[in-house]
Design a protein around this motif. Structure first.
Motif, mmCIF file in Angstrom:
data_model
loop_
_atom_site.group_PDB
_atom_site.id
_atom_site.type_symbol
_atom_site.label_atom_id
_atom_site.label_comp_id
_atom_site.label_asym_id
_atom_site.label_seq_id
_atom_site.Cartn_x
_atom_site.Cartn_y
_atom_site.Cartn_z
ATOM 1 N N LYS A 185 -9.705 -3.676 7.955
ATOM 2 C CA LYS A 185 -8.570 -2.189 7.785
ATOM 3 C C LYS A 185 -7.688 -1.920 8.400
ATOM 4 O O LYS A 185 -6.970 -0.810 7.626
ATOM 5 N N HIS A 186 -7.097 -2.804 8.879
ATOM 6 C CA HIS A 186 -5.787 -3.320 8.743
ATOM 7 C C HIS A 186 -4.922 -3.450 7.682
ATOM 8 O O HIS A 186 -3.610 -1.995 7.830
ATOM 9 N N THR A 187 -5.274 -3.462 7.099
ATOM 10 C CA THR A 187 -4.379 -4.256 5.791
ATOM 11 C C THR A 187 -4.731 -2.712 5.185
ATOM 12 O O THR A 187 -3.476 -1.704 4.678
ATOM 13 N N ILE A 188 -5.658 -1.571 5.101
ATOM 14 C CA ILE A 188 -5.416 -0.102 5.140
ATOM 15 C C ILE A 188 -4.531 0.774 6.010
ATOM 16 O O ILE A 188 -3.631 1.342 5.073
ATOM 17 N N TYR A 189 -4.953 0.087 7.363
ATOM 18 C CA TYR A 189 -3.698 0.965 7.882
ATOM 19 C C TYR A 189 -2.199 1.195 7.582
ATOM 20 O O TYR A 189 -1.103 1.880 7.618
ATOM 21 N N ARG A 190 -2.084 0.205 7.152
ATOM 22 C CA ARG A 190 -0.710 -0.059 7.488
ATOM 23 C C ARG A 190 -0.138 0.324 5.800
ATOM 24 O O ARG A 190 1.101 0.458 5.910
ATOM 25 N N ARG A 191 -0.469 0.812 4.987
ATOM 26 C CA ARG A 191 -0.257 0.721 3.945
ATOM 27 C C ARG A 191 -0.597 2.946 3.819
ATOM 28 O O ARG A 191 0.251 3.175 3.295
ATOM 29 N N TRP A 192 -1.586 3.668 4.529
ATOM 30 C CA TRP A 192 -1.534 4.301 4.503
ATOM 31 C C TRP A 192 -1.767 5.068 6.006
ATOM 32 O O TRP A 192 -2.797 4.788 6.322
ATOM 33 N N PRO A 193 -1.682 6.084 6.033
ATOM 34 C CA PRO A 193 -1.796 6.919 7.502
ATOM 35 C C PRO A 193 -3.210 7.523 7.702
ATOM 36 O O PRO A 193 -3.528 7.506 9.146
ATOM 37 N N SER A 194 -3.944 7.990 6.945
ATOM 38 C CA SER A 194 -5.301 8.724 6.939
ATOM 39 C C SER A 194 -6.192 8.241 6.070
ATOM 40 O O SER A 194 -5.399 7.771 4.908
ATOM 41 N N LYS A 195 -7.677 8.679 6.482
ATOM 42 C CA LYS A 195 -7.581 8.896 5.161
ATOM 43 C C LYS A 195 -7.534 9.567 3.886
ATOM 44 O O LYS A 195 -8.033 9.099 2.355
ATOM 45 N N GLY A 196 -7.015 10.543 4.242
ATOM 46 C CA GLY A 196 -6.619 11.765 3.075
ATOM 47 C C GLY A 196 -5.151 11.223 2.031
ATOM 48 O O GLY A 196 -5.104 11.315 1.352
ATOM 49 N N ALA A 197 -4.709 10.822 3.072
ATOM 50 C CA ALA A 197 -2.972 9.929 2.080
ATOM 51 C C ALA A 197 -3.867 8.812 1.248
ATOM 52 O O ALA A 197 -3.580 8.780 -0.140
ATOM 53 N N LEU A 198 -4.843 8.287 1.505
ATOM 54 C CA LEU A 198 -5.330 7.059 0.837
ATOM 55 C C LEU A 198 -5.970 7.545 -0.255
ATOM 56 O O LEU A 198 -5.928 7.129 -1.237
ATOM 57 N N PHE A 199 -6.601 8.319 -0.252
ATOM 58 C CA PHE A 199 -7.962 9.554 -0.971
ATOM 59 C C PHE A 199 -6.825 10.111 -2.063
ATOM 60 O O PHE A 199 -6.861 9.524 -3.164
ATOM 61 N N LEU A 200 -5.309 10.791 -1.797
ATOM 62 C CA LEU A 200 -5.061 12.019 -2.799
ATOM 63 C C LEU A 200 -4.115 9.851 -2.987
ATOM 64 O O LEU A 200 -3.860 10.707 -4.545
ATOM 65 N N ASP A 201 -3.662 9.301 -2.902
ATOM 66 C CA ASP A 201 -3.223 8.160 -3.559
ATOM 67 C C ASP A 201 -3.990 7.199 -4.628
ATOM 68 O O ASP A 201 -3.218 7.240 -5.293
ATOM 69 N N ALA A 202 -4.949 7.101 -4.218
ATOM 70 C CA ALA A 202 -6.249 7.216 -5.284
ATOM 71 C C ALA A 202 -6.618 8.021 -6.219
ATOM 72 O O ALA A 202 -7.035 7.640 -7.633
ATOM 73 N N VAL A 203 -6.700 9.517 -5.808
ATOM 74 C CA VAL A 203 -6.708 10.309 -7.434
ATOM 75 C C VAL A 203 -5.354 10.185 -8.114
ATOM 76 O O VAL A 203 -5.888 10.343 -8.978
ATOM 77 N N LEU A 204 -4.438 10.346 -7.335
ATOM 78 C CA LEU A 204 -3.379 10.417 -8.491
ATOM 79 C C LEU A 204 -2.421 9.235 -8.687
ATOM 80 O O LEU A 204 -1.827 9.345 -9.557
ATOM 81 N N SER A 205 -2.991 7.861 -7.935
ATOM 82 C CA SER A 205 -2.007 7.148 -8.764
ATOM 83 C C SER A 205 -2.521 6.242 -10.458
ATOM 84 O O SER A 205 -1.772 6.095 -10.868
ATOM 85 N N PRO A 206 -3.376 6.204 -10.611
ATOM 86 C CA PRO A 206 -3.910 6.010 -11.242
ATOM 87 C C PRO A 206 -4.028 6.456 -13.025
ATOM 88 O O PRO A 206 -2.714 5.052 -13.314
ATOM 89 N N GLN A 207 -3.422 7.108 -13.135
ATOM 90 C CA GLN A 207 -2.591 7.671 -14.238
ATOM 91 C C GLN A 207 -1.590 8.795 -14.351
ATOM 92 O O GLN A 207 -3.028 9.872 -12.856
ATOM 93 N N GLN A 208 -0.708 9.283 -14.404
ATOM 94 C CA GLN A 208 -0.499 10.653 -14.017
ATOM 95 C C GLN A 208 -1.172 11.559 -15.078
ATOM 96 O O GLN A 208 -0.598 11.425 -15.999
ATOM 97 N N PRO A 209 -2.165 11.989 -14.397
ATOM 98 C CA PRO A 209 -3.337 12.720 -14.960
ATOM 99 C C PRO A 209 -2.554 13.858 -16.761
ATOM 100 O O PRO A 209 -1.467 14.143 -16.600
ATOM 101 N N ASP A 210 -3.451 13.136 -17.742
ATOM 102 C CA ASP A 210 -2.152 13.851 -18.695
ATOM 103 C C ASP A 210 -2.503 14.641 -19.190
ATOM 104 O O ASP A 210 -3.105 16.133 -19.658
ATOM 105 N N LEU A 211 -1.365 15.767 -18.775
ATOM 106 C CA LEU A 211 -1.541 17.251 -18.845
ATOM 107 C C LEU A 211 0.086 17.342 -19.581
ATOM 108 O O LEU A 211 0.266 18.526 -19.138
ATOM 109 N N ASP A 212 0.275 17.032 -20.294
ATOM 110 C CA ASP A 212 1.401 17.156 -21.209
ATOM 111 C C ASP A 212 1.579 18.289 -22.371
ATOM 112 O O ASP A 212 0.212 18.101 -22.290
ATOM 113 N N TYR A 213 2.116 18.783 -22.589
ATOM 114 C CA TYR A 213 2.065 20.315 -23.465
ATOM 115 C C TYR A 213 2.386 19.526 -24.806
ATOM 116 O O TYR A 213 3.661 19.063 -25.251
ATOM 117 N N PRO A 214 1.369 19.806 -25.881
ATOM 118 C CA PRO A 214 1.917 19.818 -26.582
ATOM 119 C C PRO A 214 3.249 20.907 -27.201
ATOM 120 O O PRO A 214 3.532 21.622 -27.118
#
Lengths: 193, 193, 193, 193
Positions: free
Chosen positions: B45-74
DNA sequence: TATTAAACGAGACGGTACGTCGCGTCTTGGT
DNA sequence: ACCAAGACGCGACGTACCGTCTCGTTTAATA
């Protein structure tokens, strides 16, 4: 002469709602607990669970019960002015303490809890939409609105920008900002010929 | 010839993010727990807490990291068509599994947790706004937009209705619905002379 | 002309022992941790684990190393007086801060950790017993002790009562109390004819 | 006609004590954990913490509750023989599995935890002392003991040697060894005239 | 003197247990 | 008969250390 008989149960229900609101304002929805409400209200936990199925449901009821938040439409004959007035009221109520943070938490909770979402819709969104549509219908009949304007979209278009600012960017919303949004919506994005 | 050194720490960070996404999709954000992520990822658990301060922050990072969701404009030259395309993409991404529910929870969490709200803004809302404003600026220069159109409002007006529907009324959003909203926004509510 | 070369390793070993004693006196053995010792001593945990296999072993070494606690026997010719003197010393050392609580914890730890028990025996109990037996042997030869007195029992009989009081009843032990015990041991329980 | 009402709470308390003893015998006091006891007993951790403030206190209660360990004195009229019998019993109980290791750990824990020490005294040492003193008083009245023998010292002198051997040297204690100690205590160290 | 291996500080890591909190259910005792 | 009070099994929290394991960085002894 029907007086409302105010049973003991009603009193207790009201007391729990009141305590919930108090506590939520003091410590925030996130730290709110049924245990805490019960203790503060001097009530057994069972008495709460008998009335509401979850913290979210209790909170929603506590937030929406006290008053149907006064977001009615004036009718001065000038729909643009009336919309402006009404949205100013809405912003003042939903965007500022004490109600603002409660409302924000309520919408947050609705994202995790479908039952809360459903009830929020039923008790807040739909009635509000009905009022809006009614006012706009009248305006359209009086020629103050484009006749082809799609009333099904009314809430999304009029209220959506407000919610976006309150909940996503979370910047403070001023009357001036609202005015600019309204003006833009009325004028449309398309260049005038 | 810069190679990415891929330290052990990076690997673990990635593994935790991946596990978080997996678990969130399986059981939902509400039931997600740091304990659960740690166990599934084979990590303390510490390995997680060392990186993210809360469940919310972890989740946000997990959701937004993988790809900058491809919402570019044509950019086909037709701003209306391009906006349509882009918002269709947005709706497809944000309104449907697997990303939709994650995103919904993320915004819900942002209502309770200011740190998440701030990072959501920084990593999602602002970049998206920048792209939108850039595209609209170009369109305005080409006369496809009313010259007085207020670009600061762009996100609120274009995206607000979408968010309102996704998060408050929580009805499914179709391409057809988006088209109607866009058309209304372009035309404006005011009756044509 | 052998000087002790005092290697860096020796210095570090000494520094760790010293820090261990300090910390133990400040916060007690129970709250002592290898992590804490390492931090206070400015030393990596590895450096401790390289020298001692456990917190108990480290503590024992720290407590017993500094001085072979001075519990030697005087020899005035009067065995009773000499025993008295020696046991007074022992009580002063083992029953009072700063050494008393450390020693008490050490014996406590020995009840859980056989390795500590063994080393405690080797480094404390046996040497002490040897001295005692030596002194008593001499006394017996000089006729100051019953000739049939069983020297194997010496430690149990002379020191046992002291330990019992220090560790089981945990009452303060005075010189006067020790004197009474000694007198009783000398006289025996049996009524004199 | 007092029946013992055996409340649910009593049952749980007993179950936890029983589980604690079981586990302690299987894995030893050092590896015992409240978490482990709770899991094995099918009980929430809180239910344990509600009853005992620490692992030590729980363990003490578990060890001392089941029976006031039967260390009563026989009374055959011959005090020496009775002491012998009683101490043999004590050695058999305290020096051998299953009770011996538990008892040893208990005394070890008392060295770190004053609350445990105090309760150990109250529930074990003092009652035992009372019995011993009572038996010796009778013996003294019957002239089987030196009239000036100091009864306050009784426990230290009679039991101290036993404890010393069990806890410091940690050698096995035989009946024969006890007999030699007793004989020495009766005879005294002083040479007979 | 320059090289090299060992020891070192720092602290990340997978674990285990801590003691606490709140959940939603179940008991108890008092009014 | 209802209700406050709170015990209960449970699961998760965030923290503390355990003992092991990289990391560069001294340090000392060898080549």
């Amino acid at each position: 002469m029907t007086d409302t008989p105010r049973t003991r149960a009603d009193d207790r229900t009201e007391a729990i709602r009141r305590t919930t609101l108090e506590l939520a304002q003091e410590i925030g929805y996130a730290k709110l607990s049924i245990e805490g409400v019960a203790a503060r209200a001097g009530v057994g936990k069972h008495t709460i669970y008998r009335r509401w199925p979850s913290k979210g449901a209790l909170f929603l009821d506590a937030v929406l019960s006290p008053q149907q938040p006064d977001l009615d439409y004036p009718d001065t004959g000038d729909v643009m002015a009336d919309l402006r007035t009404q949205i100013h009221h809405a912003v003042d109520l939903l965007g500022r303490p004490p109600f603002g943070p409660l409302f924000q938490s309520l919408i947050g909770e609705a994202q995790h809890n479908p039952a809360v979402a459903a009830e929020l819709n039923e008790r807040f969104a739909k009635p509000q939409e009905a009022k809006t549509v009614a006012r706009l219908t009248k305006a359209r009949e009086q020629g103050q609105l484009a006749p082809e304007f799609d009333l099904d979209l009314a809430m999304s278009i009029l209220t959506g920008p407000l919610f976006f600012t309150l909940m996503v960017t979370q910047e403070p919303v001023t009357h001036e900002y609202v005015d600019r949004v309204l003006e833009a919506l009325f004028a449309g994005m398309r260049p005038r010929p």
